[in-house]
Design an enzyme around this catalytic site. Structure first.
Site, PDB file in Angstrom:
ATOM      1  N   CYS A 269       0.818  -1.219   0.000  1.00 54.01           N
ATOM      2  CA  CYS A 269       0.000   0.000   0.000  1.00 54.01           C
ATOM      3  C   CYS A 269       0.852   1.270   0.000  1.00 54.01           C
ATOM      4  O   CYS A 269       1.957   1.284   0.538  1.00 54.01           O
ATOM      5  CB  CYS A 269      -0.870   0.037   1.236  1.00 54.01           C
ATOM      6  SG  CYS A 269      -1.828  -1.438   1.499  1.00 54.01           S
TER       7      CYS A 269
ATOM      8  N   ARG B 131       5.214  -0.098  -6.083  1.00 51.34           N
ATOM      9  CA  ARG B 131       5.187  -0.895  -4.857  1.00 51.34           C
ATOM     10  C   ARG B 131       4.179  -2.031  -4.916  1.00 51.34           C
ATOM     11  O   ARG B 131       4.215  -2.923  -4.087  1.00 51.34           O
ATOM     12  CB  ARG B 131       4.842   0.014  -3.667  1.00 51.34           C
ATOM     13  CG  ARG B 131       5.894   1.064  -3.409  1.00 51.34           C
ATOM     14  CD  ARG B 131       5.375   2.112  -2.467  1.00 51.34           C
ATOM     15  NE  ARG B 131       5.121   1.566  -1.152  1.00 51.34           N
ATOM     16  CZ  ARG B 131       5.959   1.657  -0.133  1.00 51.34           C
ATOM     17  NH1 ARG B 131       7.098   2.282  -0.283  1.00 51.34           N
ATOM     18  NH2 ARG B 131       5.668   1.131   1.034  1.00 51.34           N
TER      19      ARG B 131
ATOM     20  N   TRP C  27      -3.150  -2.632  -1.308  1.00 56.57           N
ATOM     21  CA  TRP C  27      -2.793  -4.022  -1.616  1.00 56.57           C
ATOM     22  C   TRP C  27      -3.576  -4.857  -0.612  1.00 56.57           C
ATOM     23  O   TRP C  27      -3.296  -4.806   0.585  1.00 56.57           O
ATOM     24  CB  TRP C  27      -1.283  -4.207  -1.457  1.00 56.57           C
ATOM     25  CG  TRP C  27      -0.762  -5.520  -1.918  1.00 56.57           C
ATOM     26  CD1 TRP C  27      -0.437  -5.871  -3.205  1.00 56.57           C
ATOM     27  CD2 TRP C  27      -0.447  -6.661  -1.111  1.00 56.57           C
ATOM     28  NE1 TRP C  27       0.038  -7.156  -3.230  1.00 56.57           N
ATOM     29  CE2 TRP C  27       0.039  -7.669  -1.964  1.00 56.57           C
ATOM     30  CE3 TRP C  27      -0.539  -6.942   0.248  1.00 56.57           C
ATOM     31  CZ2 TRP C  27       0.441  -8.924  -1.512  1.00 56.57           C
ATOM     32  CZ3 TRP C  27      -0.145  -8.190   0.713  1.00 56.57           C
ATOM     33  CH2 TRP C  27       0.341  -9.160  -0.179  1.00 56.57           C
TER      34      TRP C  27
ATOM     35  N   ASN D 149      -1.750   2.109   5.988  1.00 61.36           N
ATOM     36  CA  ASN D 149      -0.909   0.973   5.592  1.00 61.36           C
ATOM     37  C   ASN D 149      -0.689   0.126   6.833  1.00 61.36           C
ATOM     38  O   ASN D 149      -0.453   0.670   7.909  1.00 61.36           O
ATOM     39  CB  ASN D 149       0.468   1.443   5.106  1.00 61.36           C
ATOM     40  CG  ASN D 149       0.405   2.107   3.751  1.00 61.36           C
ATOM     41  OD1 ASN D 149      -0.643   2.165   3.142  1.00 61.36           O
ATOM     42  ND2 ASN D 149       1.543   2.620   3.301  1.00 61.36           N
ATOM     43  N   GLY D 150      -0.681  -1.193   6.667  1.00 57.10           N
ATOM     44  CA  GLY D 150      -0.447  -2.072   7.818  1.00 57.10           C
ATOM     45  C   GLY D 150      -1.701  -2.871   8.139  1.00 57.10           C
ATOM     46  O   GLY D 150      -2.631  -2.951   7.329  1.00 57.10           O
TER      47      GLY D 150
ATOM     48  N   GLU E  29      17.670 -17.905  -6.921  1.00 60.49           N
ATOM     49  CA  GLU E  29      17.271 -16.564  -7.341  1.00 60.49           C
ATOM     50  C   GLU E  29      16.721 -16.597  -8.778  1.00 60.49           C
ATOM     51  O   GLU E  29      15.735 -15.915  -9.088  1.00 60.49           O
ATOM     52  CB  GLU E  29      18.474 -15.608  -7.211  1.00 60.49           C
ATOM     53  CG  GLU E  29      18.277 -14.199  -7.737  1.00 60.49           C
ATOM     54  CD  GLU E  29      17.134 -13.428  -7.075  1.00 60.49           C
ATOM     55  OE1 GLU E  29      16.588 -13.874  -6.067  1.00 60.49           O
ATOM     56  OE2 GLU E  29      16.768 -12.375  -7.624  1.00 60.49           O
TER      57      GLU E  29
ATOM     58  N   LYS F  51      12.990 -15.383  -9.822  1.00 60.17           N
ATOM     59  CA  LYS F  51      12.726 -14.375 -10.864  1.00 60.17           C
ATOM     60  C   LYS F  51      11.723 -14.915 -11.874  1.00 60.17           C
ATOM     61  O   LYS F  51      10.787 -14.238 -12.265  1.00 60.17           O
ATOM     62  CB  LYS F  51      14.007 -13.999 -11.624  1.00 60.17           C
ATOM     63  CG  LYS F  51      14.986 -13.087 -10.956  1.00 60.17           C
ATOM     64  CD  LYS F  51      14.558 -11.650 -10.822  1.00 60.17           C
ATOM     65  CE  LYS F  51      13.818 -11.436  -9.536  1.00 60.17           C
ATOM     66  NZ  LYS F  51      14.604 -11.234  -8.326  1.00 60.17           N
TER      67      LYS F  51
ATOM     68  N   GLU G  69       8.145 -15.219 -10.389  1.00 61.37           N
ATOM     69  CA  GLU G  69       7.422 -14.004 -10.041  1.00 61.37           C
ATOM     70  C   GLU G  69       6.999 -13.177 -11.247  1.00 61.37           C
ATOM     71  O   GLU G  69       5.955 -12.539 -11.203  1.00 61.37           O
ATOM     72  CB  GLU G  69       8.154 -13.159  -8.985  1.00 61.37           C
ATOM     73  CG  GLU G  69       9.420 -12.467  -9.409  1.00 61.37           C
ATOM     74  CD  GLU G  69      10.035 -11.655  -8.267  1.00 61.37           C
ATOM     75  OE1 GLU G  69      11.263 -11.574  -8.214  1.00 61.37           O
ATOM     76  OE2 GLU G  69       9.299 -11.106  -7.436  1.00 61.37           O
TER      77      GLU G  69
ATOM     78  N   HIS H  46      17.923 -37.427  -4.745  1.00 61.13           N
ATOM     79  CA  HIS H  46      17.161 -37.634  -3.509  1.00 61.13           C
ATOM     80  C   HIS H  46      15.688 -37.266  -3.686  1.00 61.13           C
ATOM     81  O   HIS H  46      14.983 -37.064  -2.705  1.00 61.13           O
ATOM     82  CB  HIS H  46      17.797 -36.838  -2.373  1.00 61.13           C
ATOM     83  CG  HIS H  46      19.213 -37.245  -2.109  1.00 61.13           C
ATOM     84  ND1 HIS H  46      19.537 -38.466  -1.562  1.00 61.13           N
ATOM     85  CD2 HIS H  46      20.385 -36.621  -2.380  1.00 61.13           C
ATOM     86  CE1 HIS H  46      20.863 -38.562  -1.483  1.00 61.13           C
ATOM     87  NE2 HIS H  46      21.394 -37.458  -1.977  1.00 61.13           N
TER      88      HIS H  46
ATOM     89  N   LYS I  30       6.321  -4.295  -3.983  1.00 57.55           N
ATOM     90  CA  LYS I  30       7.751  -3.993  -3.951  1.00 57.55           C
ATOM     91  C   LYS I  30       8.283  -3.971  -2.527  1.00 57.55           C
ATOM     92  O   LYS I  30       9.374  -4.452  -2.257  1.00 57.55           O
ATOM     93  CB  LYS I  30       7.990  -2.637  -4.623  1.00 57.55           C
ATOM     94  CG  LYS I  30       9.448  -2.230  -4.709  1.00 57.55           C
ATOM     95  CD  LYS I  30      10.208  -3.131  -5.642  1.00 57.55           C
ATOM     96  CE  LYS I  30      11.689  -2.832  -5.694  1.00 57.55           C
ATOM     97  NZ  LYS I  30      12.429  -3.956  -6.313  1.00 57.55           N
TER      98      LYS I  30
HETATM   99  O1  M6R Z   1      13.136  -4.919   0.407  1.00 61.96           O
HETATM  100  P1  M6R Z   1      13.634  -6.292   0.721  1.00 61.96           P
HETATM  101  O2  M6R Z   1      14.915  -6.621   0.038  1.00 61.96           O
HETATM  102  O3  M6R Z   1      13.698  -6.544   2.199  1.00 61.96           O
HETATM  103  O4  M6R Z   1      12.525  -7.257   0.156  1.00 61.96           O
HETATM  104  C1  M6R Z   1      12.547  -8.627   0.383  1.00 61.96           C
HETATM  105  C2  M6R Z   1      11.727  -9.352  -0.647  1.00 61.96           C
HETATM  106  O5  M6R Z   1      10.382  -8.972  -0.553  1.00 61.96           O
HETATM  107  C3  M6R Z   1      12.224  -9.058  -2.064  1.00 61.96           C
HETATM  108  O6  M6R Z   1      13.578  -9.352  -2.178  1.00 61.96           O
HETATM  109  C4  M6R Z   1      11.443  -9.872  -3.101  1.00 61.96           C
HETATM  110  O7  M6R Z   1      11.662 -11.230  -2.912  1.00 61.96           O
HETATM  111  C5  M6R Z   1      11.873  -9.423  -4.489  1.00 61.96           C
HETATM  112  N1  M6R Z   1      11.016  -8.383  -4.946  1.00 61.96           N
HETATM  113  C6  M6R Z   1      11.880 -10.510  -5.479  1.00 61.96           C
HETATM  114  O8  M6R Z   1      12.345 -10.079  -6.701  1.00 61.96           O
END
Ligand code: M6R
Length: 610
Positions: A2, A27, A75, A100-101, A483, A487, A490, A506, A605
C-alpha cells in the site's frame, strides 16, 4: 505494498496526490482512492479498483478541488479487491482515513464500535480507525488528541493519515510499524509512505520514528513521540534523482535496471576498494572495532535479499573464516534461537522496510547480539535507522518489483564484508588479492555478460510454453539457481524450483521428462566435474537442459542440451555474473507471455506487513 500520499496546501492538491500515487505504483497495489476536503466544506471521495490511471480518469470527469487531501493505493489484506474496500475510509460525513499495515484487533474494535451505533461499509480493518477517531472526536477533543487516544487502542501495524471535515486546515498522522515521511514545502506540507511520492514537490523530509504522531498544517509540523512528548526530528535533504522513475527508453523498468548493473556496481565499489583492499571505515565509524571481535555472523532477510545472504555464507566461511548462519526473517522472528558468542546480526534489504526483517532486527537486539549491521539500498529507511551499522548498496531507486540491481549490489557488498571480517580472522593473502582484483574487474565483466542478450531471447522462445522448470547449481551457485527460479516464477508465473544439484537423486529426478526444462549454472570452478555428473543424470532420464556455462567448461550443445556461453571470470564473482543471464531469461520469457513485468500480479515492492 500500500502507498499513502497526503497534502495540506493553499493550492488544489489533486494533481499532487495523483502524481504521488503514480510514483508509488511500483510498490504493487490493486485499487486506489483519493479524498478531498472541498472548498465548500464537503468531504468528497473517489475510489477505483485497478490502476491509478483509472482513478485519475474518474477524477478528471468531475470537479475535484481541495486544499487538504489524502490518497492511497491498496494491496488487499482484509477484504477482497473491491471499490468499497479501497481507501480512503470514512466515518460518516466527518472523518477520512488512509492506512498501511494491519490492525490486528480489528474484530473486537468492530464489535465495540458496532454496539455504539457505527455501521461498517467495508470488510477492512482500516474502517475501525475511522470510527475510533470519530468516537474520540465526539467527546470534544481536537483531531490530534483524538488520534493520540485512538492509537492506544490499536494492536498491529499502522502508518495512517487522518482528516477531519470540521478541521480542514490539518491532517494528523501516526506511525507504528509502517513508515511515514513528512515532506516540507513552502507554505505547504506533505505526507507519504515513501519519499519517492513527493519528489516533484519537495526534497526536504522528516522520517517519523516508531510511535510518533504528528499534526501537519500548511505552515507547521508538530511531532509527538509515543509518550505524547513534543519532539524534534532531523530534516533530511534527499539526494534521490527526481527522474529515477523514468524508463530511459527501455520498455520496462526491470530491463533498465538489469542494464544499470555495471554502473551501480561501479558506484557501489567507488572509494571503497582500492588496489590494496578496502579503504578506511567503509562500514561506518566504529565498525572496525566491532568487526575485530566478531566470531559468528547471523544473516536475516527475505526473498531475493535472502538469496544474497545465502551466497554470502559460502564466502564468509570460505574466505573470511567466520562461521555464518542464514535464516528467513519470518521464521527467525517466531522461533527460539541460540545466539552464538560474539555474533554480528546482518540484515539485508533493498527497501529497508520489510516488516519481517525489521521485526527480526528488533528481536535480535533483545536477544543480545553484539551488534547489528544492515546492508540496504534506501538511506533513512527503518532498518538503516535502527541498526548499529549501515552499509548502503548505492543501487539507486529500484522500481521493478522483481529485484535485479539491488541483488547484485548486495552481493558486491558481501564481498566487501568478507574482506573486512577476513582481515581479523586470517584471510589468506591469495584470497584477499583474488577478491580485490575480481571486484575491480566486476563492472566490465557485467557489461560483457549483458552482451549475450540475443542468445537468451532465442532461448526464451523455446521456454515460454512450459509450465514447470528446474534450476540447478552447486556451491555458491546454488543460491543463484534459487534466485533464477524466483525471478522466473514471479514475473512469468511459470512454476520454477531450484535444487543444489547434488540433491537431484534424492527426489527431484522423478520430475524429469521433456516437459520439464532444466536450467543449469555451470561456471568453471572446483565443482564442475561434480556438476557434470548431475547433468548426465538428467540426460539419462530424457531431460532437456539449458546450460549457462563458462566457455572453458567444455559443454557443447546437442539435441538434449543447449549451451549458452557466459564470459569467463576469475575469483569469487561468478555468482554475480551468472545472475545476469537468469534475470534476462526471466525477463524475455515474461515478455513473450505478456505478463505485467514491472508489477507482477499479487506482489508488492516493499512488503510492510508480515
Ligand atoms: O526490500 P527487501 O529486500 O527486504 O525485500 C525482500 C523481498 O520482498 C524481495 O527481495 C522480493 O523477494 C523481491 N522483490 C523478489 O524479486
Amino acid at each position: 505494498m500500500c502507498g499513502i500520499v497526503g497534502a495540506v496546501a493553499e493550492r488544489n492538491v489533486v494533481e499532487i496526490l495523483l502524481e504521488g500515487l503514480k510514483r508509488l505504483e511500483y510498490r504493487g497495489y490493486d485499487s486506489a482512492g483519493v479524498a478531498l476536503l472541498q472548498q465548500d466544506g464537503t468531504l468528497s471521495r473517489i475510489r477505483r479498483t485497478g490502476k491509478v490511471q483509472e482513478l485519475a480518469d474518474a477524477v478528471a470527469e468531475g470537479e475535484a478541488l481541495g486544499t487538504t487531501g489524502i490518497a492511497h493505493t491498496r494491496w488487499a489484506t482484509h477484504g477482497g479487491v473491491t471499490e468499497k474496500n479501497a481507501h480512503p475510509h470514512f466515518s460518516p460525513e466527518r472523518v477520512a482515513v488512509v492506512h498501511n499495515g494491519i490492525i490486528e484487533n480489528y474484530q473486537s474494535l468492530r464489535e465495540s464500535l458496532t454496539s455504539k451505533g457505527y455501521t461498517f461499509t467495508s470488510d477492512t480493518d482500516t474502517e475501525t480507525i475511522a470510527h475510533t477517531v470519530h468516537e474520540e472526536l465526539k467527546s470534544g477533543c481536537a483531531l490530534l488528541a483524538a488520534v493520540q487516544h485512538s492509537v492506544k487502542q490499536f494492536h498491529g501495524a499502522y502508518g495512517t493519515v487522518i482528516m477531519d471535515k470540521e478541521d480542514p486546515s490539518r491532517v494528523v498522522v501516526a506511525r507504528s510499524g509502517s513508515p511515514l515521511v513528512i515532506g516540507l514545502g513552502l507554505g505547504e506540507n506533505f505526507i507519504a509512505s515513501d519519499q519517492m511520492a513527493l519528489l516533484p514537490v519537495t526534497r526536504r523530509f522528516i522520517f517519523l520514528e516508531e510511535g510518533d504522531v504528528a499534526e501537519i498544517t500548511r505552515r507547521e509540523v508538530n511531532i509527538f513521540d509515543k509518550d505524547g512528548n513534543p519532539v524534534e526530528r532531523d530534516v533530511v535533504e534527499s539526494n534521490i534523482e527526481h527522474d529515477a522513475g523514468d524508463k530511459a527508453g527501455y520498455r520496462h523498468y526491470m530491463l533498465k535496471e538489469i542494464h544499470e548493473q555495471p554502473t551501480v556496481v561501479r558506484n557501489s565499489l567507488q572509494n571503497r576498494v582500492d588496489d590494496n583492499g578496502l579503504t578506511a571505515d567503509i562500514f561506518g565509524p566504529g565498525a572496525d572495532e566491532i568487526f575485530r571481535d566478531v566470531k559468528h555472523v547471523q544473516i536475516i532477510a527475505c526473498g531475493t535479499s535472502y538469496h544474497a545472504g545465502m551466497t554470502a555464507r559460502y564466502w564468509l566461511e570460505q574466505y573470511a573464516n567466520v562461521s555464518c548462519g542464514i535464516e528467513i526473517a519470518s521464521e527467525f522472528r517466531y522461533r527460539k534461537s541460540v545466539v552464538h558468542e560474539n555474533s554480528l546480526l546482518v540484515t539485508i534489504s533493498q527497501s529497508g522496510e520489510t516488516a519481517d526483517t525489521l521485526a527480526a532486527l528488533r528481536l535480535a537486539k533483545e536477544l543480545g547480539y553484539m551488534s547489528s549491521l544492515t546492508i540496504c539500498n534506501v538511506p533513512g529507511s527503518s532498518l538503516v535507522r535502527e541498526s548499529d551499522l549501515a552499509f548502503m548498496t548505492r543501487a539507486g531507486a529500484e522500481i521493478g518489483v522483481a529485484s535485479t540491481k539491488a541483488f547484485t549490489t548486495q552481493l558486491t557488498a558481501f564481498l566487501m564484508l568478507t574482506l573486512a571480517l577476513g582481515e581479523h580472522n586470517g584471510i589468506s593473502a591469495e584470497d584477499k588479492t583474488s577478491i580485490v582484483s575480481s571486484l575491480h574487474s566486476l563492472p566490465a565483466k557485467l557489461e560483457e555478460t549483458l552482451a549475450i542478450t540475443q542468445g537468451i531471447e532465442d532461448l526464451a522462445e523455446e521456454f515460454a510454453d512450459k509450465n514447470h522448470s528446474l534450476f540447478l547449481g552447486r556451491g555458491d551457485q546454488y543460491p543463484i539457481a534459487m534466485e533464477g527460479a524466483l525471478k522466473l516464477k514471479e514475473i512469468s508465473y511459470i512454476h520454477a524450483e531450484a535444487y543444489a544439484s547434488g540433491e537431484l537423486k534424492h527426489g527431484p529426478l522423478a520430475l524429469i521428462d521433456e516437459e520439464m526444462p532444466v536450467i543449469v549454472v555451470a561456471p568453471n570452478n572446483e565443482l564442475l566435474e561434480k556438476l557434470k555428473s548431475n547433468v548426465e543424470e538428467v540426460r539419462a532420464r530424457g531431460g532437456i537442459m539449458y546450460v549457462f556455462a563458462d566457455k572453458d567448461a567444455a559443454f557443447s550443445s546437442d539435441e538434449t542440451m543447449r549451451v549458452i556461453n557466459v564470459p569467463h571470470c576469475e575469483g569469487p564473482i561468478a555468482p554475480i555474473i551468472y545472475t545476469i543471464p537468469l534475470q534476462l531469461l526471466s525477463y524475455y520469457v515474461a515478455l513473450i507471455k505478456g505478463t505485467d513485468v514491472d508489477q507482477p500480479r499479487n506482489l508488492a515492492k516493499s512488503v510492510t506487513v508480515e
